[in-house]
Design an enzyme around this catalytic site. Structure first.
Site, short mmCIF file in Angstrom:
data_model
loop_
_atom_site.label_atom_id
_atom_site.label_comp_id
_atom_site.label_asym_id
_atom_site.label_seq_id
_atom_site.Cartn_x
_atom_site.Cartn_y
_atom_site.Cartn_z
N GLU A 169 0.84 -1.21 0.00
CA GLU A 169 0.00 0.00 0.00
C GLU A 169 0.87 1.26 0.00
O GLU A 169 0.59 2.23 -0.69
CB GLU A 169 -0.92 0.01 1.23
CG GLU A 169 -2.08 -0.97 1.10
CD GLU A 169 -2.83 -1.15 2.42
OE1 GLU A 169 -4.00 -0.77 2.48
OE2 GLU A 169 -2.21 -1.65 3.38
N LEU B 272 32.69 7.75 24.49
CA LEU B 272 32.10 7.33 25.75
C LEU B 272 33.10 6.50 26.51
O LEU B 272 33.76 5.65 25.93
CB LEU B 272 30.89 6.44 25.46
CG LEU B 272 29.54 7.09 25.29
CD1 LEU B 272 28.54 6.05 24.82
CD2 LEU B 272 29.08 7.72 26.58
N LYS C 14 23.03 0.39 24.05
CA LYS C 14 24.13 0.91 23.26
C LYS C 14 24.08 0.21 21.91
O LYS C 14 24.49 -0.94 21.77
CB LYS C 14 25.47 0.65 23.94
CG LYS C 14 26.62 1.25 23.17
CD LYS C 14 27.91 1.24 23.96
CE LYS C 14 29.00 1.97 23.21
NZ LYS C 14 29.26 1.40 21.90
N ARG D 144 30.50 10.32 12.33
CA ARG D 144 31.23 10.82 13.48
C ARG D 144 32.71 11.06 13.15
O ARG D 144 33.30 12.02 13.62
CB ARG D 144 31.12 9.83 14.63
CG ARG D 144 31.91 10.23 15.84
CD ARG D 144 31.63 9.30 17.02
NE ARG D 144 32.41 9.71 18.17
CZ ARG D 144 33.65 9.31 18.40
NH1 ARG D 144 34.24 8.49 17.55
NH2 ARG D 144 34.30 9.74 19.46
N GLU E 180 22.38 6.77 16.07
CA GLU E 180 23.08 5.66 15.43
C GLU E 180 22.27 5.13 14.25
O GLU E 180 21.05 4.94 14.37
CB GLU E 180 23.28 4.51 16.42
CG GLU E 180 24.19 4.84 17.59
CD GLU E 180 25.62 4.37 17.41
OE1 GLU E 180 25.85 3.32 16.79
OE2 GLU E 180 26.53 5.08 17.90
N TYR F 138 18.25 5.53 15.27
CA TYR F 138 17.73 5.89 16.59
C TYR F 138 18.48 7.10 17.12
O TYR F 138 19.72 7.11 17.14
CB TYR F 138 17.87 4.72 17.57
CG TYR F 138 16.88 3.63 17.26
CD1 TYR F 138 15.54 3.74 17.64
CD2 TYR F 138 17.27 2.50 16.55
CE1 TYR F 138 14.62 2.75 17.33
CE2 TYR F 138 16.37 1.50 16.23
CZ TYR F 138 15.05 1.64 16.62
OH TYR F 138 14.15 0.67 16.30
N LYS G 256 29.49 -2.25 28.89
CA LYS G 256 29.51 -3.18 27.77
C LYS G 256 29.21 -4.60 28.23
O LYS G 256 29.54 -4.99 29.35
CB LYS G 256 30.90 -3.17 27.13
CG LYS G 256 31.33 -1.80 26.65
CD LYS G 256 31.03 -1.63 25.20
CE LYS G 256 32.22 -1.51 24.43
NZ LYS G 256 32.74 -1.34 23.33
N CYS H 244 63.09 -16.33 8.34
CA CYS H 244 61.85 -15.70 7.88
C CYS H 244 61.09 -16.66 6.95
O CYS H 244 61.67 -17.16 6.00
CB CYS H 244 62.19 -14.41 7.14
SG CYS H 244 60.79 -13.69 6.28
N CYS I 127 61.28 -15.05 3.21
CA CYS I 127 62.50 -14.90 2.40
C CYS I 127 63.67 -15.71 2.92
O CYS I 127 64.76 -15.66 2.35
CB CYS I 127 62.88 -13.42 2.30
SG CYS I 127 63.59 -12.78 3.83
N CYS J 225 62.35 -10.14 10.81
CA CYS J 225 63.16 -10.57 9.68
C CYS J 225 64.16 -9.45 9.41
O CYS J 225 63.79 -8.28 9.39
CB CYS J 225 62.28 -10.80 8.46
SG CYS J 225 63.19 -10.85 6.91
N CYS K 286 63.02 -8.59 1.60
CA CYS K 286 62.01 -9.58 1.93
C CYS K 286 60.72 -9.26 1.18
O CYS K 286 60.18 -8.17 1.31
CB CYS K 286 61.77 -9.57 3.43
SG CYS K 286 60.48 -10.69 3.95
O1 D41 Z 1 23.65 3.74 21.26
C1 D41 Z 1 24.74 4.24 21.22
N1 D41 Z 1 25.72 3.68 20.51
C2 D41 Z 1 25.01 5.52 21.95
C3 D41 Z 1 26.17 6.20 21.68
C4 D41 Z 1 24.11 6.05 22.90
N2 D41 Z 1 22.96 5.42 23.18
N3 D41 Z 1 24.40 7.18 23.55
C5 D41 Z 1 25.54 7.86 23.30
N4 D41 Z 1 25.79 9.01 23.97
C6 D41 Z 1 26.90 9.70 23.77
C7 D41 Z 1 27.16 10.95 24.54
C8 D41 Z 1 26.82 10.76 25.99
C9 D41 Z 1 28.60 11.35 24.45
C10 D41 Z 1 26.32 12.03 23.97
C11 D41 Z 1 26.48 7.39 22.34
C12 D41 Z 1 27.64 8.17 22.14
N5 D41 Z 1 27.83 9.31 22.87
C13 D41 Z 1 28.68 7.83 21.19
N6 D41 Z 1 28.55 7.14 20.08
C14 D41 Z 1 29.73 7.05 19.48
C15 D41 Z 1 30.65 7.71 20.21
C16 D41 Z 1 29.99 8.22 21.29
#
Ligand code: D41
Length: 671
Positions: A37, A85, A117, A138, A175, A225, A315, A409, A412, A427, A433
């Site tokens: 649609e 970050l 993230k 960036r 992102e 996002y 992370k 090496c 060579c 080497c 080489c």
């Molecule tokens: O989702 C992300 N990758 C993400 C990256 C996020 N949710 N928030 C972010 N906030 C920042 C600040 C706090 C510095 C404004 C970020 C990033 N920075 C960022 N992405 C790549 C480098 C920094």
């Protein structure tokens, strides 16, 4: 010819509907019509615009099909740097972060905005008077690439803001990524077409964004996002969470996975909850981000080096998988460094199939005692090179042997040396080489060295394999006839390469020294050497003592330079290059006035200068014998601050370091 009002009205209605459907689909994640649609409405608008081209506007949904290919991406300097970050893995690092925040704010409990993230690509979108004007990657945080033409094809990104009171300027950051389902569909199609598949959604998104042809980007379904803005949107907003709400109202997709939490417990609770659902999310994430929710508190906390003190990325642990070591290969690098690499039975880990893992060096292999036939745990985090974490000794087959680095090496067959205090074995055959030869040639020809356009990977490979070129000096003996004889080399391109080689003869001494690929001699040392000695003969003749008289040259660097020139073969190549007609601009050989006020002084550049780029400013300082450093310390003589200078400026004030603006710097350079 005037346009019938009903056509005008229909065009406006179709645009509004299509924008609304894009918003429903991408921002609200609640499509109300089918793709078919949508396509119907889209085609109706397209056909009306074709009949009445005067109705086409830049922000019409039809403009998302992509314009003509670009020759290259332009550079964009970010108005406010896109910071990085800080990272944390362990819970106690999050507790330490919260403690720093509480101390910084003198508060008992702090509210945080928590968000996923995204494992995508950070970009910046600039809206001028409510319309998308510029989109940039960036890059290094200060300058990125102008990808406006590509980003305009993303239906997730509004071409105009959903408001009647658009600010003059709005910078939205977020992102770009590819949803897993879209990634699977795309790879399915690549398979059907017999084309190469993408490794993971992140690479697919990156590959789609870096297309010079926006029409290709337009065929890829990319998501976006928003996670923040470049500068405050509205002084009335008090919280990051409200800022995201506002961005959502303005038409940007903002993830529904976000939350507002309190203290360490709140953050860890969020982390655990989203971690448990990670595999079920429609997109890849590599952790979560916590940001102090109160915007004025963010301001109070400020920045350390390039990262905000008010935010941290938590992370997920690196992913691990077990597999078998099928062999241990030795790679030889440009400088002759021997690196053992485990050849693995292919294994899927951290979103990619891994077939190799670095073992770093001889000592590392010994320490971990990795042997051929071993079952090992490989680990991969984010974009980091996969590594062997450990050996599962209980699975070791009988009759394995301890790894030993070869004495010769593998490329060579020359002798391998390892200095007593070094982990790396090398080497000794320098430019002889073949492994080093190819890389040496590529380095020699690279943009910041001799800058031979068109001499890339493939051609170097062909030149070396066909034995036309052994050393950089041989490049200058190539003619069009010899080159055109190579496979897939047309006479026209051969002529271009020969012309580029010819052109590269006129260079600077600094570039030439850098091009030689002497170990430990980067661009900046090459420049120091050029300035100090003024000609190549004096550099070559200098002993370790004399070399150490050069600014910033210590015993290790001095030794590498002396070693390089004590190898007769290297001297021969240098002589051949000069005989071939390589010559240097006067400026490079100019003796600098050691009395000038910049000589020997250390500068730190921060923020965006009004007319000079960072590189240009640094070059001007170095030209007069000044040094440019990345961080402010007691040894810093001057900080040159531009717009939006952050913590470096603060630090300079703290340490009472002299602060200049661009005009001040230029004045100092002239005096
Ligand atoms: O989702 C992300 N990758 C993400 C990256 C996020 N949710 N928030 C972010 N906030 C920042 C600040 C706090 C510095 C404004 C970020 C990033 N920075 C960022 N992405 C790549 C480098 C920094």
């Amino acid at each position: 010819m005037a346009i019938a009002p009903e056509i005008d009205a229909r065009v406006a209605q179709l645009r509004a509907e299509l924008d609304q459907h894009n918003y429903n689909y991408y921002a609200l994640d609640r499509p109300v019509i089918s793709d078919a649609e949508y396509d119907g409405l889209f085609r109706e608008l397209q056909s009306l615009e074709q009949q009445h081209p005067e109705l086409v506007t830049a922000d019409s949904p039809t403009q998302r099909v992509g314009t003509e290919p670009l020759a290259q991406f332009a550079q964009v300097t970010h108005r406010t740097p896109m910071l990085s970050l800080g990272n944390a893995f362990a819970d106690d690092e999050i507790a330490a972060f919260d403690k720093r925040v509480r101390e910084g704010l003198d508060a008992d409990a702090v509210e945080y905005a928590a968000e996923p993230k995204f494992d995508g690509l950070a970009i910046s979108l600039i809206y001028v008077d409510g319309r998308l004007a510029t989109a940039a990657t960036r890059g290094d945080g200060y300058t990125g690439e102008d990808v406006t033409a590509n980003l305009r094809t993303l239906r997730a990104i509004p071409l105009k803001l959903r408001t009647t009171k658009a600010p003059e300027m709005l910078e939205v950051r977020g992102e770009v990524l590819m949803l897993r389902a879209d990634f699977e569909r795309m790879n399915q199609r690549q398979r059907e077409l017999g084309e190469r598949e993408f490794v993971n959604p992140r690479n697919a998104a990156a590959g789609s964004l870096r297309q010079l042809d926006p029409r290709i980007t337009a065929t890829r379904r990319l998501a976006f996002y928003a996670y923040g803005t470049g500068a405050a949107v509205d002084p009335e907003l008090r919280k990051h969470s409200q800022l995201l709400d506002r961005l959502s109202e303005l038409g940007f997709p903002v993830t529904a996975e976000r939350a507002v939490v309190k203290g360490v417990e709140g953050m860890l609770g969020y982390y655990g909850a989203i971690g448990a659902r990670r595999a079920k999310l429609p997109f890849d994430i590599d952790g979560v981000v916590y940001k102090v929710n109160d915007l004025s508190a963010q301001n109070t906390l400020g920045f350390v080096s390039r990262a905000p003190r008010y935010a941290i990325a938590h992370k997920f642990p690196a992913e691990e998988a077990t597999t078998v070591v099928e062999g241990i290969d030795i790679q030889v690098g440009r400088t002759g460094a021997l690196t053992p690499v485990a050849r693995l039975k292919p294994v899927f880990v951290g979103g990619v199939t891994v077939t190799n893992a670095t073992l770093h060096n001889e000592d590392e292999v010994r320490r971990k005692d990795v042997r051929i036939g071993d079952t090992v745990v490989v680990r991969r985090a984010g974009d980091v090179i996969p590594e062997v974490a450990r050996v599962m000794l209980d699975k070791r087959p009988a009759q394995t042997v301890q790894f030993e680095l070869p004495k010769c090496c593998p490329i060579c067959n020359s002798e391998v040396h390892r200095a007593a205090d070094e982990a790396i074995a090398r080497c000794s055959a320098g430019l002889f080489c073949p492994a080093q030869r190819k890389q040496a040639l590529l380095h020699f020809a690279s943009r910041r060295a001799m800058d031979v356009e068109g001499l890339g990977d493939k051609l170097v490979e062909q030149l070396v394999e066909s034995k036309l070129v052994h050393t950089p000096a041989d490049l200058y003996k190539l003619g069009v006839v010899k080159l055109a004889a190579l496979e897939r080399m047309a006479e026209k391109s051969a002529a271009n390469v020969v012309a580029a080689i010819e052109k590269s003869k006129h260079t600077t001494l600094a570039r030439f020294i850098y091009a030689l690929g002497i170990r430990n001699v980067g661009e900046s040392t090459a420049q120091d050497l050029a300035r100090h000695f003024g000609n190549i003969e004096r550099v070559a003749a200098a002993g370790v003592e004399a070399l150490q008289q050069v600014q910033d040259v210590g015993p290790v660097v001095a030794q590498s330079i002396a070693d390089f020139f004590s190898e007769p073969h290297n001297r021969e190549v240098v002589e051949q290059l000069l005989a071939a007609g390589v010559s240097f601009e006067e400026t490079a050989a100019r003796q600098i006035d050691t009395e000038n006020p910049v000589y020997g002084k250390t500068f730190v550049l921060t923020g965006a200068l009004p007319t000079l780029t960072r590189d240009e400013a640094a070059q001007k300082i170095r030209d007069q014998g000044g040094k440019v450093s990345g961080s402010v310390s007691k040894k810093t003589d001057f900080v040159v601050a531009g717009a939006d200078a952050g913590s470096k400026l603060e630090k300079a004030r703290e340490l009472h370091v002299a602060i200049l603006d661009e005009a001040g710097l230029l004045k100092l350079l002239e005096s």
